[in-house]
Design a protein around this motif. Structure first.
Motif, PDB file in Angstrom:
ATOM      1  N   GLU A  42       0.825  -1.118  -0.059  1.00 14.33           N
ATOM      2  CA  GLU A  42       0.050   0.096  -0.031  1.00 14.33           C
ATOM      3  C   GLU A  42       0.963   1.115  -0.193  1.00 14.33           C
ATOM      4  O   GLU A  42       0.628   2.080  -0.558  1.00 14.33           O
ATOM      5  CB  GLU A  42      -1.084  -0.098   1.169  1.00 14.33           C
ATOM      6  CG  GLU A  42      -1.958  -1.097   1.067  1.00 14.33           C
ATOM      7  CD  GLU A  42      -3.034  -1.128   1.899  1.00 14.33           C
ATOM      8  OE1 GLU A  42      -3.009  -0.641   3.287  1.00 14.33           O
ATOM      9  OE2 GLU A  42      -4.298  -1.467   1.677  1.00 14.33           O
ATOM     10  N   GLY A  46       0.883   3.891  -3.021  1.00 13.22           N
ATOM     11  CA  GLY A  46       0.252   5.362  -2.727  1.00 13.22           C
ATOM     12  C   GLY A  46      -1.621   4.993  -2.405  1.00 13.22           C
ATOM     13  O   GLY A  46      -2.088   6.158  -2.673  1.00 13.22           O
ATOM     14  N   GLN A  47      -1.857   3.912  -2.431  1.00 10.92           N
ATOM     15  CA  GLN A  47      -3.358   3.780  -2.157  1.00 10.92           C
ATOM     16  C   GLN A  47      -3.676   2.504  -1.633  1.00 10.92           C
ATOM     17  O   GLN A  47      -2.668   1.602  -1.268  1.00 10.92           O
ATOM     18  CB  GLN A  47      -4.151   3.816  -3.276  1.00 10.92           C
ATOM     19  CG  GLN A  47      -3.742   2.698  -4.717  1.00 10.92           C
ATOM     20  CD  GLN A  47      -4.476   3.003  -5.814  1.00 10.92           C
ATOM     21  OE1 GLN A  47      -5.575   3.489  -6.191  1.00 10.92           O
ATOM     22  NE2 GLN A  47      -3.687   2.834  -7.023  1.00 10.92           N
ATOM     23  N   THR A  48      -4.836   2.237  -1.295  1.00  5.95           N
ATOM     24  CA  THR A  48      -5.148   0.991  -0.513  1.00  5.95           C
ATOM     25  C   THR A  48      -5.352  -0.275  -1.652  1.00  5.95           C
ATOM     26  O   THR A  48      -5.528   0.139  -2.868  1.00  5.95           O
ATOM     27  CB  THR A  48      -6.680   0.805   0.282  1.00  5.95           C
ATOM     28  OG1 THR A  48      -7.558   1.283  -0.971  1.00  5.95           O
ATOM     29  CG2 THR A  48      -6.593   1.842   1.180  1.00  5.95           C
ATOM     30  N   SER A  51      -8.526   0.096  -3.331  1.00  3.74           N
ATOM     31  CA  SER A  51      -8.429   0.740  -4.665  1.00  3.74           C
ATOM     32  C   SER A  51      -7.838   0.642  -5.740  1.00  3.74           C
ATOM     33  O   SER A  51      -8.188   0.853  -6.888  1.00  3.74           O
ATOM     34  CB  SER A  51      -8.509   2.327  -3.942  1.00  3.74           C
ATOM     35  OG  SER A  51      -7.295   2.484  -3.905  1.00  3.74           O
ATOM     36  N   PHE A  52      -6.655   0.021  -5.371  1.00  6.24           N
ATOM     37  CA  PHE A  52      -5.845  -0.608  -6.504  1.00  6.24           C
ATOM     38  C   PHE A  52      -6.496  -1.614  -7.430  1.00  6.24           C
ATOM     39  O   PHE A  52      -6.675  -1.497  -8.591  1.00  6.24           O
ATOM     40  CB  PHE A  52      -4.522  -0.859  -5.939  1.00  6.24           C
ATOM     41  CG  PHE A  52      -3.413  -1.362  -7.042  1.00  6.24           C
ATOM     42  CD1 PHE A  52      -2.760  -0.392  -7.863  1.00  6.24           C
ATOM     43  CD2 PHE A  52      -3.422  -2.824  -7.542  1.00  6.24           C
ATOM     44  CE1 PHE A  52      -1.905  -0.651  -8.674  1.00  6.24           C
ATOM     45  CE2 PHE A  52      -2.353  -3.140  -8.343  1.00  6.24           C
ATOM     46  CZ  PHE A  52      -1.618  -2.111  -9.317  1.00  6.24           C
TER      47      PHE A  52
END
Ligand code: S3P
Length: 177
Positions: A42, A46-48, A51-52
């Motif tokens: 993560e 740079g995101q969860t 959301s990826f």
């Protein structure tokens, strides 16, 4: 000194089997650094993970996971506890890196055991959209042989609470060092 005296302890197993919780406790008791490959992924993304997955295929996720496993297994070679994502064993490279660089514990839980913990989960993309038990059963049938193949030790978590599980791993580590 016994043959298996590696300083990196890695935990593998299906989602919800307690890898991160047990890993954190083990690290505290052994005074070793703790890393969770999902958290590292993560940070890298740079995101969860959630959301990826909404914008990318699973294969792209596995590429990032493979790079993180390569890095962490090297960085923690001097000692550490590594909790891995449930799908880590799907790639041969990851299995080989874990096998050769870590003392690997498979926290084995059955789909039925995990279902109760995961039925309302919203964070694991591969378990969304209903049919959670069936999804866990499919994961188990594909992955159980791979976890076994990767691990030095299999710990059956049925009927064990966190405290017992951690004690069981610690006992095994003591025996091997
Ligand atoms: C996955 C498990 C997750 C995470 C990702 C994919 C899987 O980790 O790596 O959602 O393929 O089973 P946990 O095992 O920590 O839930």
């Amino acid at each position: 000194m016994k043959a298996n005296n590696k300083l990196l302890i890695a935990l593998v197993g299906l989602p919800g089997s307690g890898k991160s919780t047990a890993g954190r406790q083990l690290a505290r008791k052994l005074e070793l650094p703790f890393f969770d490959s999902d958290s590292e992924i993560e940070v890298e993304l740079g995101q969860t993970i959630q959301s990826f997955f909404a914008q990318n295929t699973e294969d792209v996720f596995r590429d990032v996971e493979e790079a993180v496993i390569e890095r962490l297994t090297l960085e923690l070679a001097t000692g550490g506890i590594l909790a891995t994502g449930g799908g880590v064993v799907l790639r041969k490279n990851n299995r080989e890196r874990l096998r050769s660089r870590a003392m690997v514990f498979y926290l084995r839980s059955t789909p039925r055991q995990l279902y109760k913990r995961l039925v309302h989960d919203t964070k694991r993309p591969l378990l969304q959209g209903g049919g959670v038990l069936e999804k866990l059963e499919t994961m188990y049938s594909v992955r159980d042989p791979l976890y076994r193949d990767t691990a030095d030790f299999t710990i059956d978590t049925a009927g064990m609470n966190l405290h017992m599980l951690v004690r069981r791993v610690l006992m095994q580590i003591e025996l091997m060092h």
